[in-house]
Design a protein around this motif. Structure first.
Motif, PDB file in Angstrom:
ATOM      1  N   ARG A 141     -10.677  36.333  47.862  1.00  0.00           N
ATOM      2  CA  ARG A 141      -9.799  35.573  46.944  1.00  0.00           C
ATOM      3  C   ARG A 141     -10.609  34.399  46.317  1.00  0.00           C
ATOM      4  NH1 ARG A 141      -5.184  36.629  50.200  1.00  0.00           N
ATOM      5  NH2 ARG A 141      -3.807  38.171  49.112  1.00  0.00           N
ATOM      6  N   ALA A 142     -11.197  33.723  47.508  1.00  0.00           N
ATOM      7  CA  ALA A 142     -12.039  32.535  47.189  1.00  0.00           C
ATOM      8  C   ALA A 142     -13.441  32.719  46.240  1.00  0.00           C
ATOM      9  CB  ALA A 142     -12.442  31.868  48.379  1.00  0.00           C
ATOM     10  N   LEU A 143     -14.019  34.039  46.681  1.00  0.00           N
ATOM     11  CA  LEU A 143     -15.310  34.314  45.793  1.00  0.00           C
ATOM     12  C   LEU A 143     -14.694  34.801  44.424  1.00  0.00           C
ATOM     13  CD1 LEU A 143     -17.221  35.738  48.619  1.00  0.00           C
ATOM     14  CD2 LEU A 143     -17.683  33.712  47.463  1.00  0.00           C
ATOM     15  N   LEU A 144     -13.577  35.368  44.330  1.00  0.00           N
ATOM     16  CA  LEU A 144     -13.296  35.832  42.924  1.00  0.00           C
ATOM     17  C   LEU A 144     -12.905  34.692  42.006  1.00  0.00           C
ATOM     18  CD1 LEU A 144     -11.570  39.411  43.786  1.00  0.00           C
ATOM     19  CD2 LEU A 144     -13.687  38.868  42.525  1.00  0.00           C
ATOM     20  N   THR A 145     -12.744  33.386  42.480  1.00  0.00           N
ATOM     21  CA  THR A 145     -12.446  32.441  41.602  1.00  0.00           C
ATOM     22  C   THR A 145     -13.559  32.242  40.583  1.00  0.00           C
ATOM     23  OG1 THR A 145     -11.000  31.621  43.451  1.00  0.00           O
ATOM     24  CG2 THR A 145     -11.391  30.165  41.613  1.00  0.00           C
ATOM     25  N   VAL A 146     -13.287  32.430  39.247  1.00  0.00           N
ATOM     26  CA  VAL A 146     -14.337  31.878  38.595  1.00  0.00           C
ATOM     27  C   VAL A 146     -14.514  30.365  38.404  1.00  0.00           C
ATOM     28  CG1 VAL A 146     -14.885  32.329  35.840  1.00  0.00           C
ATOM     29  CG2 VAL A 146     -13.474  34.077  36.974  1.00  0.00           C
ATOM     30  N   THR A 195     -11.717  43.785  39.894  1.00  0.00           N
ATOM     31  CA  THR A 195     -11.969  42.625  39.286  1.00  0.00           C
ATOM     32  C   THR A 195     -13.303  42.099  39.407  1.00  0.00           C
ATOM     33  OG1 THR A 195      -9.707  42.066  40.000  1.00  0.00           O
ATOM     34  CG2 THR A 195     -10.987  40.139  39.586  1.00  0.00           C
ATOM     35  N   PHE A 196     -13.959  42.429  40.598  1.00  0.00           N
ATOM     36  CA  PHE A 196     -15.329  41.942  40.757  1.00  0.00           C
ATOM     37  C   PHE A 196     -16.088  42.723  39.402  1.00  0.00           C
ATOM     38  CE2 PHE A 196     -19.198  43.147  43.349  1.00  0.00           C
ATOM     39  CZ  PHE A 196     -19.794  41.988  43.180  1.00  0.00           C
ATOM     40  N   LEU A 197     -15.873  43.867  39.414  1.00  0.00           N
ATOM     41  CA  LEU A 197     -16.768  44.806  38.418  1.00  0.00           C
ATOM     42  C   LEU A 197     -16.516  43.991  37.056  1.00  0.00           C
ATOM     43  CD1 LEU A 197     -16.505  48.281  39.895  1.00  0.00           C
ATOM     44  CD2 LEU A 197     -18.486  46.725  40.146  1.00  0.00           C
ATOM     45  N   THR A 198     -15.284  43.689  36.711  1.00  0.00           N
ATOM     46  CA  THR A 198     -14.735  43.245  35.216  1.00  0.00           C
ATOM     47  C   THR A 198     -15.494  41.738  35.103  1.00  0.00           C
ATOM     48  OG1 THR A 198     -12.611  44.214  35.448  1.00  0.00           O
ATOM     49  CG2 THR A 198     -12.751  42.308  34.002  1.00  0.00           C
ATOM     50  N   GLN A 199     -15.749  40.981  36.208  1.00  0.00           N
ATOM     51  CA  GLN A 199     -16.449  39.406  36.125  1.00  0.00           C
ATOM     52  C   GLN A 199     -17.821  39.891  35.988  1.00  0.00           C
ATOM     53  OE1 GLN A 199     -15.415  37.276  39.566  1.00  0.00           O
ATOM     54  NE2 GLN A 199     -13.170  37.005  38.860  1.00  0.00           N
ATOM     55  N   ILE A 200     -18.499  40.858  36.538  1.00  0.00           N
ATOM     56  CA  ILE A 200     -19.797  41.165  36.521  1.00  0.00           C
ATOM     57  C   ILE A 200     -20.165  41.813  34.901  1.00  0.00           C
ATOM     58  CG2 ILE A 200     -21.803  42.729  37.155  1.00  0.00           C
ATOM     59  CD1 ILE A 200     -20.764  42.693  39.899  1.00  0.00           C
ATOM     60  N   GLY A 201     -19.165  42.408  34.471  1.00  0.00           N
ATOM     61  CA  GLY A 201     -19.334  42.995  33.094  1.00  0.00           C
ATOM     62  C   GLY A 201     -19.234  41.802  32.039  1.00  0.00           C
ATOM     63  N   ALA A 202     -18.386  41.107  32.219  1.00  0.00           N
ATOM     64  CA  ALA A 202     -18.335  39.521  31.357  1.00  0.00           C
ATOM     65  C   ALA A 202     -19.637  38.936  31.427  1.00  0.00           C
ATOM     66  CB  ALA A 202     -17.040  38.997  31.647  1.00  0.00           C
ATOM     67  N   ALA A 203     -19.936  38.589  32.648  1.00  0.00           N
ATOM     68  CA  ALA A 203     -21.402  38.157  32.633  1.00  0.00           C
ATOM     69  C   ALA A 203     -22.313  38.678  32.206  1.00  0.00           C
ATOM     70  CB  ALA A 203     -21.613  37.573  34.225  1.00  0.00           C
ATOM     71  N   ILE A 204     -22.544  40.028  32.384  1.00  0.00           N
ATOM     72  CA  ILE A 204     -23.725  40.894  31.628  1.00  0.00           C
ATOM     73  C   ILE A 204     -23.360  40.571  30.123  1.00  0.00           C
ATOM     74  CG2 ILE A 204     -24.555  43.340  31.105  1.00  0.00           C
ATOM     75  CD1 ILE A 204     -23.979  43.901  34.043  1.00  0.00           C
ATOM     76  N   ARG A 205     -22.280  40.705  29.602  1.00  0.00           N
ATOM     77  CA  ARG A 205     -22.138  40.664  28.073  1.00  0.00           C
ATOM     78  C   ARG A 205     -22.526  39.291  27.579  1.00  0.00           C
ATOM     79  NH1 ARG A 205     -17.956  43.904  29.793  1.00  0.00           N
ATOM     80  NH2 ARG A 205     -16.495  42.161  29.628  1.00  0.00           N
ATOM     81  N   GLY A 206     -22.278  38.153  28.436  1.00  0.00           N
ATOM     82  CA  GLY A 206     -22.608  36.853  28.286  1.00  0.00           C
ATOM     83  C   GLY A 206     -24.203  36.729  28.257  1.00  0.00           C
ATOM     84  N   GLY A 207     -25.022  37.430  28.712  1.00  0.00           N
ATOM     85  CA  GLY A 207     -26.162  37.228  28.688  1.00  0.00           C
ATOM     86  C   GLY A 207     -26.754  37.066  30.075  1.00  0.00           C
TER      87      GLY A 207
END
Length: 169
Positions: A32-37, A107-119
């Motif tokens: 939970r702590a690590l998934l906090t953006v 959720t972790f994979l979604t966050q990684i995907g957003a970061a990849i799309r963010g360059g």
């Protein structure tokens, strides 16, 4: 080394005393702590979002890598299975725990995907690490998870095309 207990020594938590592994509660709190953006990632320069710094990117990279290592260790110890089996649909604590872990992994994979799309290159490195540490069993052999590879391609290419269309090109 764990010192020999004396009457003055406080007792170790039960799980640490038995196995040296964190408890499910400790693991879930860590996830939970690590998934906090920390701060949103966006390619566009928006006046409403604060400017990300190099320190934000370094923290995000460390956060992603810690999550990758945590999920990899859970997979290696068979505490987490990425795919459901018929036995997983019961109401046992183990199946509930596994379903919760699957949700957190998504959720972790979604966050990684957003970061990849963010360059963010660190997210691409992390995703490759996730692919390397998340094998699928196919007829007793460890194989690369094709769904993770498709997610990577979609995030890098910026499209939600199916894998079949990419293969036909």
């Amino acid at each position: 080394l764990i010192p020999f207990p004396t009457p003055d020594t406080p007792p170790l938590p039960f799980a640490m005393e038995q196995t040296g592994q964190p408890t499910a509660k400790e693991t879930s709190d860590r996830i939970r702590a690590l998934l906090t953006v920390l701060s949103p990632i966006s390619k566009s320069k928006s006046k409403s979002l604060p400017e990300r710094t190099v320190l934000d990117d370094q923290r995000d990279a460390k956060r992603f890598d810690d999550l990758r290592k945590l999920f990899a260790s859970l997979l290696a110890s068979n505490d987490f299975r990425e795919s459901d089996t018929e036995a997983d649909h019961t109401n046992s604590n183990v199946s509930k725990w596994n379903r919760w872990l699957q949700t957190q992994h998504a959720t972790f994979l979604t966050q990684i995907g957003a970061a990849i799309r963010g360059g963010k290159r660190y997210a691409l490195r992390t995703m490759l690490g996730v692919i390397a540490t998340t094998p699928r069993n196919h007829r007793g052999n460890q194989m690369v998870d094709s769904l993770l590879v498709e997610q990577l391609v979609e995030n890098v290419c910026g499209s939600a095309s199916s894998g079949e269309e990419l293969v036909e090109m």
